[in-house]
Scaffold this active site. Structure first.
Site, PDB file in Angstrom:
ATOM      1  N   ARG A   1       0.742  -1.129  -0.168  1.00  0.00           N
ATOM      2  CA  ARG A   1      -0.019   0.007   0.005  1.00  0.00           C
ATOM      3  C   ARG A   1       0.948   1.269   0.074  1.00  0.00           C
ATOM      4  O   ARG A   1       1.615   1.267   1.051  1.00  0.00           O
ATOM      5  CB  ARG A   1      -0.883  -0.106   1.281  1.00  0.00           C
ATOM      6  CG  ARG A   1      -1.781   1.369   1.658  1.00  0.00           C
ATOM      7  CD  ARG A   1      -2.666   1.155   2.276  1.00  0.00           C
ATOM      8  NE  ARG A   1      -3.936   0.588   1.863  1.00  0.00           N
ATOM      9  CZ  ARG A   1      -5.152   0.770   2.398  1.00  0.00           C
ATOM     10  NH1 ARG A   1      -5.423   1.342   3.374  1.00  0.00           N
ATOM     11  NH2 ARG A   1      -6.082   0.131   1.870  1.00  0.00           N
TER      12      ARG A   1
ATOM     13  N   HIS B   1      -7.431   1.169  -6.445  1.00  0.00           N
ATOM     14  CA  HIS B   1      -7.655   0.208  -5.263  1.00  0.00           C
ATOM     15  C   HIS B   1      -7.953  -1.330  -5.827  1.00  0.00           C
ATOM     16  O   HIS B   1      -9.423  -1.387  -5.669  1.00  0.00           O
ATOM     17  CB  HIS B   1      -8.439   0.873  -4.148  1.00  0.00           C
ATOM     18  CG  HIS B   1      -8.298   0.288  -2.909  1.00  0.00           C
ATOM     19  ND1 HIS B   1      -7.626  -0.918  -2.736  1.00  0.00           N
ATOM     20  CD2 HIS B   1      -8.895   0.644  -1.709  1.00  0.00           C
ATOM     21  CE1 HIS B   1      -7.647  -1.004  -1.354  1.00  0.00           C
ATOM     22  NE2 HIS B   1      -8.610  -0.425  -0.711  1.00  0.00           N
TER      23      HIS B   1
ATOM     24  N   GLN C   1      -9.933  -3.811  -3.809  1.00  0.00           N
ATOM     25  CA  GLN C   1     -11.138  -3.139  -3.094  1.00  0.00           C
ATOM     26  C   GLN C   1     -12.491  -3.250  -4.108  1.00  0.00           C
ATOM     27  O   GLN C   1     -13.526  -3.782  -3.961  1.00  0.00           O
ATOM     28  CB  GLN C   1     -11.250  -1.908  -2.832  1.00  0.00           C
ATOM     29  CG  GLN C   1     -12.514  -1.185  -2.264  1.00  0.00           C
ATOM     30  CD  GLN C   1     -12.945  -1.783  -1.023  1.00  0.00           C
ATOM     31  OE1 GLN C   1     -12.257  -1.969   0.017  1.00  0.00           O
ATOM     32  NE2 GLN C   1     -14.263  -2.439  -0.708  1.00  0.00           N
TER      33      GLN C   1
ATOM     34  N   ASP D   1     -16.924   7.650  -2.164  1.00  0.00           N
ATOM     35  CA  ASP D   1     -15.719   7.423  -1.183  1.00  0.00           C
ATOM     36  C   ASP D   1     -15.475   8.596  -0.430  1.00  0.00           C
ATOM     37  O   ASP D   1     -16.060   9.888  -0.993  1.00  0.00           O
ATOM     38  CB  ASP D   1     -14.422   7.414  -2.454  1.00  0.00           C
ATOM     39  CG  ASP D   1     -12.925   6.891  -1.767  1.00  0.00           C
ATOM     40  OD1 ASP D   1     -13.186   6.589  -0.546  1.00  0.00           O
ATOM     41  OD2 ASP D   1     -11.909   6.987  -2.365  1.00  0.00           O
TER      42      ASP D   1
ATOM     43  N   CYS E   1     -16.279   1.691   0.365  1.00  0.00           N
ATOM     44  CA  CYS E   1     -15.113   0.993   0.572  1.00  0.00           C
ATOM     45  C   CYS E   1     -14.980   1.012   1.836  1.00  0.00           C
ATOM     46  O   CYS E   1     -14.064   0.179   2.646  1.00  0.00           O
ATOM     47  CB  CYS E   1     -13.862   1.526  -0.388  1.00  0.00           C
ATOM     48  SG  CYS E   1     -13.160   3.115   0.155  1.00  0.00           S
TER      49      CYS E   1
ATOM     50  N   ARG F   1     -13.871  -8.711   0.755  1.00  0.00           N
ATOM     51  CA  ARG F   1     -12.383  -8.307   0.554  1.00  0.00           C
ATOM     52  C   ARG F   1     -11.710  -9.829   0.914  1.00  0.00           C
ATOM     53  O   ARG F   1     -10.814  -9.864   0.368  1.00  0.00           O
ATOM     54  CB  ARG F   1     -11.993  -7.152   1.628  1.00  0.00           C
ATOM     55  CG  ARG F   1     -12.343  -5.796   1.312  1.00  0.00           C
ATOM     56  CD  ARG F   1     -11.865  -5.137  -0.020  1.00  0.00           C
ATOM     57  NE  ARG F   1     -10.219  -5.267   0.167  1.00  0.00           N
ATOM     58  CZ  ARG F   1      -9.413  -4.342   0.845  1.00  0.00           C
ATOM     59  NH1 ARG F   1      -9.888  -3.025   1.093  1.00  0.00           N
ATOM     60  NH2 ARG F   1      -7.916  -4.292   0.893  1.00  0.00           N
TER      61      ARG F   1
HETATM   62  N1  NVA Z   1      -9.936   6.996  -1.054  1.00  0.00           N
HETATM   63  C1  NVA Z   1      -9.429   6.566   0.014  1.00  0.00           C
HETATM   64  C2  NVA Z   1      -9.770   5.019   0.105  1.00  0.00           C
HETATM   65  C3  NVA Z   1      -9.537   4.477   1.565  1.00  0.00           C
HETATM   66  C4  NVA Z   1      -9.852   3.031   1.496  1.00  0.00           C
HETATM   67  C5  NVA Z   1      -8.029   6.855   0.468  1.00  0.00           C
HETATM   68  O1  NVA Z   1      -7.144   6.699  -0.383  1.00  0.00           O
HETATM   69  O2  NVA Z   1      -7.898   7.222   1.503  1.00  0.00           O
HETATM   70  N1   CP Z   2     -11.321  -0.173   2.207  1.00  0.00           N
HETATM   71  C1   CP Z   2      -9.882  -0.181   2.792  1.00  0.00           C
HETATM   72  O1   CP Z   2      -9.113  -0.385   1.925  1.00  0.00           O
HETATM   73  O2   CP Z   2      -9.911   0.116   4.182  1.00  0.00           O
HETATM   74  P1   CP Z   2      -8.564   0.295   4.882  1.00  0.00           P
HETATM   75  O3   CP Z   2      -7.896   1.484   4.542  1.00  0.00           O
HETATM   76  O4   CP Z   2      -9.193   0.272   6.464  1.00  0.00           O
HETATM   77  O5   CP Z   2      -7.572  -0.745   4.541  1.00  0.00           O
END
Ligand code: NVA
Ligand code: CP
Length: 331
Positions: free
Chosen positions: A106, A133, A136, A243, A283, A311
């Site tokens: 990540r 993502h 997801q 989101d 998500c 997931r």
């Molecule tokens: N768009 C959000 C998704 C979190 C799972 C982020 O990148 O923070």
């Molecule tokens: N939706 C998702 O990826 O959640 P987290 O940021 O908690 O991993």
């Protein structure tokens, strides 16, 4: 080392046949878990989870996925690693890929993901980057299939890609977020319409749109991305999704973003424009009162908990494919 090492950095890294098989395998694994059947196809395998951003679902669902399949997970938050003290990404990738069978990463920019994957000798899975993502979205699509497709039990399920074809999905909010970008890629691959309602400054750049228009071999046009206002997007939709307005790393833009997204909150009035059986997806984490109201997040059309659960099921199937090179046929 897996001689056929491949990565999952974006949805188009799998063929349509592999996606079809992945959804079927995820449903088999989900049914097995609900029947308390233990499947240990990844016994003795290990997965590194490397995080440069916070996580709850991604960490826990990947850890649970590999452990339930008989393997083990090692979680390394960036701040505890030598990466935080300047060790090159390539050195980290070269070293850790001699210890484990796959890495979930990540990170921020997609260039970091590519650099890591190029240096790794084991499969690398995108666990969220600025550009998408994809794990997801696999869970989101499985949730759409389960809620809106014909129901089946046992080892045979309806073709998930057939269920997705022609669906109308409304995206309301930040049209350039990693989630929106993966939904756009999914619309072209799986041949559905994404109705994107986003303020003009938060729509995907034309270059991103054309990069994300990935089509199966021999096909030049499939799926559609339509720019609409929020009401048009929701009207007659099969699913409505959104989101956060402020993604990880955008905290300094919070005030400007909140002002720009005024009017893009998914509320009961918008949901009422969608099909009667439409579902709401997010998500998570969600900010009730910003991108979505509490009444929708926690209301009868919300499928967010199935989505979060899925997931784990899709990631189990993905880990099997990435680590073993194929889905096991007899479990
Ligand atoms: N768009 C959000 C998704 C979190 C799972 C982020 O990148 O923070
Ligand atoms: N939706 C998702 O990826 O959640 P987290 O940021 O908690 O991993």
């Amino acid at each position: 080392m897996n001689p056929t090492k491949r990565d999952f950095l974006r949805l188009a890294d799998l063929s349509l046949d592999e996606h079809r098989a992945l959804f079927a395998r995820a449903r088999t694994l989900k049914a097995a878990r609900s029947a308390a059947q233990v499947i240990t196809t990844l016994a003795g395998r290990s997965l590194l989870l490397l995080f440069e951003k916070s996580s709850t679902r991604t960490r826990v669902s990947f850890e649970a996925a590999i452990q339930q399949l008989g393997g083990s997970a090692i979680t390394l938050p960036m701040q505890d690693s030598q990466l935080a003290r300047g060790e090159p990404l390539e050195d980290t990738a070269r070293v850790v890929s001699r210890y484990v069978d796959a890495v979930m990463f990540r990170t921020h920019g997609d260039a970091r993901l590519e650099t890591f994957a190029n240096a790794s000798r084991v499969p690398v899975i995108n666990g969220l980057s600025d550009g998408g993502h994809p794990v997801q979205i696999l869970a989101d699509l499985l949730t759409v299939v389960e809620h809106l497709g014909p129901r089946a039990s046992g080892a045979t399920f309806p073709d998930s890609l057939e269920v997705l074809r022609g669906k109308q999905i409304a995206w309301i909010g930040d049209g350039a977020s990693n989630m929106a970008l993966s939904w756009i890629e999914a619309a072209h691959l799986f041949d559905f319409t994404l109705r994107l309602a986003a303020p003009p400054a938060y729509r995907p750049a034309a270059a991103d749109l054309s990069k994300l228009a990935k089509f199966p071999d021999g096909v030049t046009e499939r799926g559609r991305v339509l720019h609409c206002d929020a009401r048009e997007a929701a009207h007659g939709a099969d699913a409505v999704t959104t989101d956060v307005w402020i993604s990880m790393g955008q905290e300094k833009e919070a005030a400007a973003r909140k002002a720009s997204f005024d009017g893009y909150c998914v509320d009961a009035e918008l949901m009422a424009l969608a099909k009667k059986e439409a579902i709401f997806l997010h998500c998570l984490p969600a900010h009730r009162g910003e991108e979505v109201t509490a009444a929708v997040t926690d209301g009868p059309q919300s499928a967010i908990l199935d989505e979060a659960e899925n997931r784990m099921h899709v990631q189990k199937a993905l880990l099997e494919l990435m680590i073993l090179g194929a889905f096991p046929s007899n479990t």
